[in-house]
Write an enzyme that holds these catalytic residues in place. Structure first.
Site, mmCIF file in Angstrom:
data_model
loop_
_atom_site.group_PDB
_atom_site.id
_atom_site.type_symbol
_atom_site.label_atom_id
_atom_site.label_comp_id
_atom_site.label_asym_id
_atom_site.label_seq_id
_atom_site.Cartn_x
_atom_site.Cartn_y
_atom_site.Cartn_z
ATOM 1 C CG ASP A 15 -1.767 1.159 1.418
ATOM 2 O OD1 ASP A 15 -2.690 1.095 2.237
ATOM 3 O OD2 ASP A 15 -1.545 2.164 0.714
ATOM 4 C CB ILE A 16 1.587 3.853 -2.537
ATOM 5 C CG1 ILE A 16 2.834 4.689 -2.884
ATOM 6 C CG2 ILE A 16 0.305 4.691 -2.606
ATOM 7 C CD1 ILE A 16 2.907 5.116 -4.329
ATOM 8 C CG ASN A 29 -8.928 13.704 -11.332
ATOM 9 O OD1 ASN A 29 -8.811 14.918 -11.233
ATOM 10 N ND2 ASN A 29 -9.592 12.975 -10.454
ATOM 11 N N GLY A 37 -9.504 4.856 -6.296
ATOM 12 C CA GLY A 37 -8.216 4.156 -6.423
ATOM 13 C C GLY A 37 -7.134 4.696 -5.498
ATOM 14 C CB VAL A 38 -3.435 4.933 -5.921
ATOM 15 C CG1 VAL A 38 -3.225 5.846 -7.126
ATOM 16 C CG2 VAL A 38 -2.275 5.032 -4.960
ATOM 17 C CG ASP A 39 -6.654 10.992 -6.684
ATOM 18 O OD1 ASP A 39 -7.296 11.534 -7.584
ATOM 19 O OD2 ASP A 39 -6.021 11.620 -5.805
ATOM 20 C CB SER A 122 -2.241 4.950 -16.719
ATOM 21 O OG SER A 122 -2.297 6.350 -16.880
ATOM 22 N N GLY A 124 -5.313 1.269 -13.589
ATOM 23 C CA GLY A 124 -6.586 0.959 -12.913
ATOM 24 C C GLY A 124 -7.739 1.538 -13.707
ATOM 25 C CE1 TYR A 126 -8.543 8.388 -15.483
ATOM 26 C CE2 TYR A 126 -6.298 9.196 -15.697
ATOM 27 C CZ TYR A 126 -7.624 9.417 -15.373
ATOM 28 O OH TYR A 126 -8.035 10.658 -14.942
HETATM 29 N N1 APR Z 1 -1.301 1.657 -3.049
HETATM 30 C C1 APR Z 1 -0.693 1.357 -4.233
HETATM 31 N N2 APR Z 1 -1.355 1.186 -5.384
HETATM 32 C C2 APR Z 1 -2.709 1.305 -5.338
HETATM 33 C C3 APR Z 1 -3.421 1.615 -4.154
HETATM 34 C C4 APR Z 1 -2.654 1.792 -2.977
HETATM 35 N N3 APR Z 1 -3.227 2.091 -1.808
HETATM 36 N N4 APR Z 1 -4.761 1.666 -4.460
HETATM 37 C C5 APR Z 1 -4.864 1.371 -5.772
HETATM 38 N N5 APR Z 1 -3.646 1.146 -6.300
HETATM 39 C C6 APR Z 1 -3.274 0.764 -7.668
HETATM 40 C C7 APR Z 1 -4.330 0.106 -8.511
HETATM 41 O O1 APR Z 1 -4.481 -1.264 -8.160
HETATM 42 C C8 APR Z 1 -3.713 0.290 -9.885
HETATM 43 O O2 APR Z 1 -2.770 -0.734 -10.139
HETATM 44 O O3 APR Z 1 -2.957 1.942 -8.374
HETATM 45 C C9 APR Z 1 -2.970 1.624 -9.759
HETATM 46 C C10 APR Z 1 -3.605 2.779 -10.515
HETATM 47 O O4 APR Z 1 -5.021 2.647 -10.454
HETATM 48 P P1 APR Z 1 -5.982 3.923 -10.201
HETATM 49 O O5 APR Z 1 -5.837 4.354 -8.803
HETATM 50 O O6 APR Z 1 -7.334 3.539 -10.696
HETATM 51 O O7 APR Z 1 -5.344 5.072 -11.108
HETATM 52 P P2 APR Z 1 -5.407 5.293 -12.687
HETATM 53 O O8 APR Z 1 -5.636 4.035 -13.448
HETATM 54 O O9 APR Z 1 -4.189 6.111 -12.987
HETATM 55 O O10 APR Z 1 -6.721 6.178 -12.870
HETATM 56 C C11 APR Z 1 -6.699 7.486 -12.355
HETATM 57 O O11 APR Z 1 -8.740 7.168 -11.123
HETATM 58 O O12 APR Z 1 -8.850 7.425 -8.855
HETATM 59 C C12 APR Z 1 -9.089 8.047 -10.053
HETATM 60 O O13 APR Z 1 -8.801 10.377 -9.575
HETATM 61 C C13 APR Z 1 -8.227 9.262 -10.223
HETATM 62 O O14 APR Z 1 -9.428 9.944 -12.178
HETATM 63 C C14 APR Z 1 -8.218 9.376 -11.723
HETATM 64 C C15 APR Z 1 -8.146 7.937 -12.170
#
Ligand code: APR
Length: 183
Positions: A15-16, A29, A37-39, A122, A124, A126
């Site tokens: 978990d980051i 975003n 997601g991670v955001d 990107s 997840g 995206y």
């Molecule tokens: N720690 C590490 N990695 C994580 C965590 C965490 N706590 N939570 C999710 N992830 C991973 C996901 O499993 C995926 O492999 O982060 C990676 C990116 O996924 P997303 O968070 O969905 O990000 P992304 O694909 O770049 O999409 C960005 O999603 O959350 C929204 O606001 C964000 O609109 C933007 C879009």
């Protein structure tokens, strides 16, 4: 099991938001006003002051990076970057994803950051194919570290086992790459 390349790049599953590094990178975003997601995880762990600071940044262009404080996170800083939405691969997605890693590292180096953790940007919401993203990510990081000694450690933090296996395989390929004969 952690896989490393030239000792300065590590791939872990975790978990980051828990990483005790100088900076963690957020896959945000363009609005920088939070999401899922991670955001969402980073904003929840950092607390509301992160969003308040992000509001002042007026957004972020895809492929670019901005820096904020980490607030309640173990990391002192958060580097906000925005990855490309996958549209099939013919719209410059690969270059934009490479820009996220390169610009985040350049901004980190500018701020004297020595240890930094990335999520798999990107891959997840995206929908960027994770196998393809892992090669772009690790190649971009390796190329940057080859030219910049100031960053001591980059940790790729993979949330899922599937992502971890992809990045570990990509690391192995980078590490095992045989020098071309006759050069
Ligand atoms: N720690 C590490 N990695 C994580 C965590 C965490 N706590 N939570 C999710 N992830 C991973 C996901 O499993 C995926 O492999 O982060 C990676 C990116 O996924 P997303 O968070 O969905 O990000 P992304 O694909 O770049 O999409 C960005 O999603 O959350 C929204 O606001 C964000 O609109 C933007 C879009």
């Amino acid at each position: 099991m952690n896989v490393t390349v030239s000792g300065r790049i590590e791939v872990i599953q975790g978990d980051i938001t828990k990483q005790s590094v100088d900076a963690i990178v957020n896959a945000a975003n363009n609005s920088l006003l939070g999401g899922g997601g991670v955001d969402g995880a980073i904003h929840r762990a950092a607390g509301p002051e992160l969003l308040a600071e992000c509001r002042k940044l007026k957004g972020c262009v895809t492929g670019e990076a901005e820096i904020t404080r980490g607030y309640k996170l173990p990391a002192q800083s958060v580097i906000q970057t925005v990855g490309p939405v996958w549209k099939g691969g013919q719209y410059g997605e690969d270059d934009l994803l490479a820009n996220c890693y390169r610009n985040s590292l350049a901004l980190a180096a500018k701020h004297g950051i020595k240890t930094i953790a990335f999520p798999s940007i990107s891959t997840g919401a995206y929908r960027f194919p994770v196998e393809r993203a892992s090669k772009i990510a690790l190649t971009s990081i390796k190329n940057f570290l080859d030219k910049n000694a100031s960053i001591e450690k980059v940790i790729m933090v993979c949330f899922s086992d599937e992502a971890y296996q992809c990045y570990a395989r990509a690391m192995e390929n980078l590490q095992i790459g045989k020098p071309r004969s006759g050069h």
